[in-house]
Write a protein that holds these residues in place. Structure first.
Motif, PDB file in Angstrom:
ATOM      1  N   SER A  57       0.833  -1.194   0.000  1.00  0.00           N
ATOM      2  CA  SER A  57       0.000   0.000   0.000  1.00  0.00           C
ATOM      3  C   SER A  57       0.875   1.255   0.000  1.00  0.00           C
ATOM      4  N   CYS A  58       0.258   2.377  -0.379  1.00  0.00           N
ATOM      5  CA  CYS A  58       0.965   3.653  -0.393  1.00  0.00           C
ATOM      6  C   CYS A  58       1.228   4.103   1.040  1.00  0.00           C
ATOM      7  N   LEU A  59       2.321   4.803   1.242  1.00  0.00           N
ATOM      8  CA  LEU A  59       2.657   5.324   2.565  1.00  0.00           C
ATOM      9  C   LEU A  59       2.583   6.844   2.545  1.00  0.00           C
ATOM     10  N   SER A  60       2.054   7.394   3.616  1.00  0.00           N
ATOM     11  CA  SER A  60       2.036   8.849   3.760  1.00  0.00           C
ATOM     12  C   SER A  60       3.413   9.303   4.223  1.00  0.00           C
ATOM     13  N   ALA A  61       3.636  10.596   4.228  1.00  0.00           N
ATOM     14  CA  ALA A  61       4.916  11.143   4.707  1.00  0.00           C
ATOM     15  C   ALA A  61       5.165  10.734   6.152  1.00  0.00           C
ATOM     16  N   GLU A  62       4.107  10.742   6.956  1.00  0.00           N
ATOM     17  CA  GLU A  62       4.236  10.354   8.359  1.00  0.00           C
ATOM     18  C   GLU A  62       4.613   8.875   8.483  1.00  0.00           C
ATOM     19  N   ILE A  64       6.228   7.118   6.278  1.00  0.00           N
ATOM     20  CA  ILE A  64       7.615   6.966   5.835  1.00  0.00           C
ATOM     21  C   ILE A  64       8.567   7.357   6.955  1.00  0.00           C
ATOM     22  N   GLU A  65       8.286   8.486   7.632  1.00  0.00           N
ATOM     23  CA  GLU A  65       9.116   8.910   8.769  1.00  0.00           C
ATOM     24  C   GLU A  65       9.140   7.822   9.844  1.00  0.00           C
ATOM     25  N   LEU A  68      11.262   4.879   8.578  1.00  0.00           N
ATOM     26  CA  LEU A  68      12.685   5.178   8.478  1.00  0.00           C
ATOM     27  C   LEU A  68      13.345   5.439   9.827  1.00  0.00           C
ATOM     28  N   TYR A  69      12.652   6.216  10.662  1.00  0.00           N
ATOM     29  CA  TYR A  69      13.302   6.699  11.886  1.00  0.00           C
ATOM     30  C   TYR A  69      12.678   6.159  13.152  1.00  0.00           C
ATOM     31  N   GLY A  70      11.546   5.470  13.052  1.00  0.00           N
ATOM     32  CA  GLY A  70      10.933   4.861  14.217  1.00  0.00           C
ATOM     33  C   GLY A  70      10.320   5.855  15.182  1.00  0.00           C
ATOM     34  N   LYS A  71       9.972   7.031  14.689  1.00  0.00           N
ATOM     35  CA  LYS A  71       9.362   8.020  15.579  1.00  0.00           C
ATOM     36  C   LYS A  71       8.284   8.769  14.808  1.00  0.00           C
ATOM     37  N   GLU A  72       7.385   9.365  15.537  1.00  0.00           N
ATOM     38  CA  GLU A  72       6.320  10.150  14.924  1.00  0.00           C
ATOM     39  C   GLU A  72       6.918  11.469  14.424  1.00  0.00           C
ATOM     40  N   SER A  73       6.430  11.933  13.249  1.00  0.00           N
ATOM     41  CA  SER A  73       6.894  13.232  12.745  1.00  0.00           C
ATOM     42  C   SER A  73       6.157  14.333  13.464  1.00  0.00           C
ATOM     43  N   ALA A  74       6.778  15.495  13.551  1.00  0.00           N
ATOM     44  CA  ALA A  74       6.180  16.616  14.307  1.00  0.00           C
ATOM     45  C   ALA A  74       5.168  17.363  13.511  1.00  0.00           C
TER      46      ALA A  74
END
Length: 74
Positions: A57-62, A64-65, A68-74
């Motif tokens: 499925s498609c991934l949103s920017a959040e 993907i973050e 990649l980084y294992g944390k929620e984006s701000a």
């Protein structure tokens, strides 16, 4: 043809002829290995033909973050 019969036949060939056999066998293997991937591509979709087979499925920017980084984006 058994392994030993094949080797016996190869002994009767020149080195140039053996190389021709190797090239033909390598080409056959390469073609057979590529067949399954070719069947998975949707022939009507030019993007998939160029990019290869995509799945999932498609991934949103959040998302993907998070991946990649294992944390929620701000």
């Amino acid at each position: 043809m058994s392994h030993s019969e094949l080797l016996e036949e190869l002994k009767h060939l020149s080195n140039a002829d053996r190389l021709t056999v190797i090239e033909a066998a390598t080409r056959m293997i390469r073609e057979q290995l590529q067949e399954p991937a070719a069947r998975l591509v949707d022939a009507d979709d030019p993007i998939l033909q160029v990019a290869g087979c995509l799945s999932g499925s498609c991934l949103s920017a959040e998302d993907i973050e998070q991946e990649l980084y294992g944390k929620e984006s701000a």
